[in-house]
Design an enzyme around this catalytic site. Sequence first.
Site, PDB file in Angstrom:
ATOM      1  N   CYS A 186       0.819  -1.224   0.000  1.00  0.00           N
ATOM      2  CA  CYS A 186       0.000   0.000   0.000  1.00  0.00           C
ATOM      3  C   CYS A 186       0.847   1.266   0.000  1.00  0.00           C
ATOM      4  O   CYS A 186       0.343   2.353  -0.267  1.00  0.00           O
ATOM      5  CB  CYS A 186      -0.934   0.014   1.200  1.00  0.00           C
ATOM      6  N   HIS A 193      -3.271   7.023   3.590  1.00  0.00           N
ATOM      7  CA  HIS A 193      -3.723   5.779   2.966  1.00  0.00           C
ATOM      8  C   HIS A 193      -5.171   5.533   3.392  1.00  0.00           C
ATOM      9  O   HIS A 193      -5.511   5.648   4.566  1.00  0.00           O
ATOM     10  CB  HIS A 193      -2.815   4.636   3.416  1.00  0.00           C
ATOM     11  N   ASN A 230     -10.128  -0.091   0.478  1.00  0.00           N
ATOM     12  CA  ASN A 230      -8.666  -0.033   0.454  1.00  0.00           C
ATOM     13  C   ASN A 230      -8.170  -0.524  -0.904  1.00  0.00           C
ATOM     14  O   ASN A 230      -8.266  -1.707  -1.215  1.00  0.00           O
ATOM     15  CB  ASN A 230      -8.119  -0.918   1.588  1.00  0.00           C
TER      16      ASN A 230
HETATM   17  N1  COA Z   1     -18.499  -8.755   9.614  1.00  0.00           N
HETATM   18  C1  COA Z   1     -18.907  -9.054  10.854  1.00  0.00           C
HETATM   19  N2  COA Z   1     -18.074  -9.384  11.838  1.00  0.00           N
HETATM   20  C2  COA Z   1     -16.762  -9.414  11.557  1.00  0.00           C
HETATM   21  C3  COA Z   1     -16.266  -9.106  10.274  1.00  0.00           C
HETATM   22  C4  COA Z   1     -17.192  -8.788   9.283  1.00  0.00           C
HETATM   23  N3  COA Z   1     -16.827  -8.472   8.025  1.00  0.00           N
HETATM   24  N4  COA Z   1     -14.923  -9.224  10.308  1.00  0.00           N
HETATM   25  C5  COA Z   1     -14.579  -9.565  11.550  1.00  0.00           C
HETATM   26  N5  COA Z   1     -15.687  -9.688  12.311  1.00  0.00           N
HETATM   27  C6  COA Z   1     -15.768 -10.052  13.713  1.00  0.00           C
HETATM   28  C7  COA Z   1     -14.602 -10.868  14.188  1.00  0.00           C
HETATM   29  O1  COA Z   1     -14.800 -12.238  13.873  1.00  0.00           O
HETATM   30  C8  COA Z   1     -14.635 -10.605  15.670  1.00  0.00           C
HETATM   31  O2  COA Z   1     -15.589 -11.445  16.251  1.00  0.00           O
HETATM   32  P1  COA Z   1     -15.336 -12.105  17.691  1.00  0.00           P
HETATM   33  O3  COA Z   1     -15.198 -10.958  18.627  1.00  0.00           O
HETATM   34  O4  COA Z   1     -16.550 -12.912  17.885  1.00  0.00           O
HETATM   35  O5  COA Z   1     -14.061 -12.886  17.527  1.00  0.00           O
HETATM   36  C9  COA Z   1     -15.112  -9.173  15.760  1.00  0.00           C
HETATM   37  O6  COA Z   1     -15.738  -8.874  14.510  1.00  0.00           O
HETATM   38  C10 COA Z   1     -14.032  -8.167  16.031  1.00  0.00           C
HETATM   39  O7  COA Z   1     -12.961  -8.462  15.153  1.00  0.00           O
HETATM   40  P2  COA Z   1     -11.664  -7.560  15.138  1.00  0.00           P
HETATM   41  O8  COA Z   1     -10.698  -8.113  14.152  1.00  0.00           O
HETATM   42  O9  COA Z   1     -11.179  -7.332  16.527  1.00  0.00           O
HETATM   43  O10 COA Z   1     -12.284  -6.201  14.615  1.00  0.00           O
HETATM   44  P3  COA Z   1     -11.598  -4.813  14.461  1.00  0.00           P
HETATM   45  O11 COA Z   1     -12.385  -3.810  15.177  1.00  0.00           O
HETATM   46  O12 COA Z   1     -10.123  -4.865  14.714  1.00  0.00           O
HETATM   47  O13 COA Z   1     -11.797  -4.515  12.921  1.00  0.00           O
HETATM   48  C11 COA Z   1     -10.514  -4.558  10.902  1.00  0.00           C
HETATM   49  C12 COA Z   1     -11.212  -5.376  11.969  1.00  0.00           C
HETATM   50  C13 COA Z   1      -9.851  -5.490   9.908  1.00  0.00           C
HETATM   51  C14 COA Z   1     -11.543  -3.709  10.195  1.00  0.00           C
HETATM   52  C15 COA Z   1      -9.467  -3.635  11.577  1.00  0.00           C
HETATM   53  O14 COA Z   1      -8.667  -4.384  12.450  1.00  0.00           O
HETATM   54  C16 COA Z   1      -8.589  -2.953  10.585  1.00  0.00           C
HETATM   55  O15 COA Z   1      -9.020  -2.124   9.818  1.00  0.00           O
HETATM   56  N6  COA Z   1      -7.279  -3.246  10.592  1.00  0.00           N
HETATM   57  C17 COA Z   1      -6.347  -2.640   9.704  1.00  0.00           C
HETATM   58  C18 COA Z   1      -6.530  -3.187   8.338  1.00  0.00           C
HETATM   59  C19 COA Z   1      -5.748  -2.437   7.324  1.00  0.00           C
HETATM   60  O16 COA Z   1      -5.722  -1.255   7.352  1.00  0.00           O
HETATM   61  N7  COA Z   1      -5.116  -3.185   6.438  1.00  0.00           N
HETATM   62  C20 COA Z   1      -4.395  -2.667   5.376  1.00  0.00           C
HETATM   63  C21 COA Z   1      -3.212  -1.925   5.815  1.00  0.00           C
HETATM   64  S1  COA Z   1      -2.353  -1.447   4.418  1.00  0.00           S
END
Ligand code: COA
Length: 329
Positions: free
Chosen positions: A116, A256, A286
Site C-alpha cells: 500500500c 492511505h 482499500n
Molecule cells: N463482519 C462481521 N463481523 C466481523 C467481520 C465482518 N466483516 N470481520 C470480523 N468480524 C468479527 C470478528 O470475527 C470478531 O468477532 P469475535 O469478537 O466474535 O471474535 C469481531 O468482529 C471483532 O474483530 P476484530 O478483528 O477485533 O475487529 P476490528 O475492530 O479490529 O476490525 C478490521 C477489523 C480489519 C476492520 C481492523 O482491524 C482494521 O481495519 N485493521 C487494519 C486493516 C488495514 O488497514 N489493512 C491494510 C493496511 S495497508
Amino acid sequence: MNECPISKIAGTGFAVPDKILTNQDLEKIVDTSDEWITSRTGIKTRHIVSDDVENSDLCVEASKKALDEAGVRNEDIDVIIVATVTGDVNFPATACYVQEKLGAVNAAAFDVMAACSGFIYGLNIGNGLFIANNVQNVIVIGSETLTRITNWEDRNTCVLFGDGAGAAVLQPSTGDKGILATYMKSDGRLSYLLMNPGHNPIKEYFDHEGKKMLPVINMQGREVFKYAVRSMEEAMYKVLERGNVSINDVDLLITHQANIRIIDTLAERTGINREKVYINVDRYGNTSAASVPIALDEARKKGLLPEGSLCLMTVFGGGFTWGAVLVRF
Ligand code: COA
C-alpha cells in the site's frame, strides 16, 4: 528542506472499474452486515475489476488523464514506474505492459513493490531520477486488482479491498513548487502480519492460529491497525520536520485510505483540523497502492489543492512499509 524542489506534480488522473460491490452485496456472500462494515471501517462500496480488464489497463486509463493534464505526449515519457502487488503477470513488470499500451517507446519501465506504500515509494524514486538521469517526464502509477487475491470466504478481509489506479506525472520543478520532503521506512520483521505467500513451491506459511496460508491476502487486522497509526504518524512528523513546516501549515492531508478509524485516530493524534483530511475510503475501500493517487486526483479536481497549497501524503502497507511526501502545489 529542499531549497528548490527537484520535481513537481504536473498532472494527475485516476481510473476505477465500473462494477460496484456494496456492503449489501457482501451480506449475501459472507456472514457480515452493512452496520458492522460501516462502523468498523467506514467503507460502503468498492469497485471490482471484471475478468477482461488487466491491471495495466487501469494504469493506462489513469495515465492518459494525468499525461493529458500535464501536456505530455506518450513518446516524451522518460520513465514509467508502476507500484503494485497485483501485476498482470509475475514478470515482466506491469510498467512494461503500460509502456506497450501507451506506445511510450522512449521510456524505461519498471515496477515497485511496497504494497500500500508503493505510490509514495514511487514518487520518492521518481523525484530522485531528476537528479542524475536527465529526465523530463516521469509517470508514477499506483494500481491494483486486489479483488483477484481476496479470499471471498474470509469476512475479516474480503469486505476491505477494492480495485483502481491513480497516476501522477512528475516534471522538473521551477521555483518553489514541488516535492519538498520525503520519507520512507520498512520493517521486514513484521511481514507475516500482512502477506500473500502466493504459490511458493518450496515453503509453506502459517498464520497465528497455525493454519496454512492460502495464496490470497492474509492479515492480522488488529495488529496491522496499531502499526498503521503509529507508522503514518511517524512519517508525517518526519516530513514536516524535513520540510520545516508545522501540521497547521498543511492545507490537505491525504492518508492511505484503509479504514476511517485509522484516519480519525491519526487526525486526532496529530491535531490536524478534520476538515483538512481527505476521505474517500467510503466509496473505494482499500485500493492499496492506488489509494493515495486516487484521492490526490479527486482532491485536485475538486479544487482542494489550489496553487500554493501544501499537501501531506502518508501511507502504510505490507512489509511493513510506510512513508510520506510533502508537496507544494
Ligand atoms: N463482519 C462481521 N463481523 C466481523 C467481520 C465482518 N466483516 N470481520 C470480523 N468480524 C468479527 C470478528 O470475527 C470478531 O468477532 P469475535 O469478537 O466474535 O471474535 C469481531 O468482529 C471483532 O474483530 P476484530 O478483528 O477485533 O475487529 P476490528 O475492530 O479490529 O476490525 C478490521 C477489523 C480489519 C476492520 C481492523 O482491524 C482494521 O481495519 N485493521 C487494519 C486493516 C488495514 O488497514 N489493512 C491494510 C493496511 S495497508
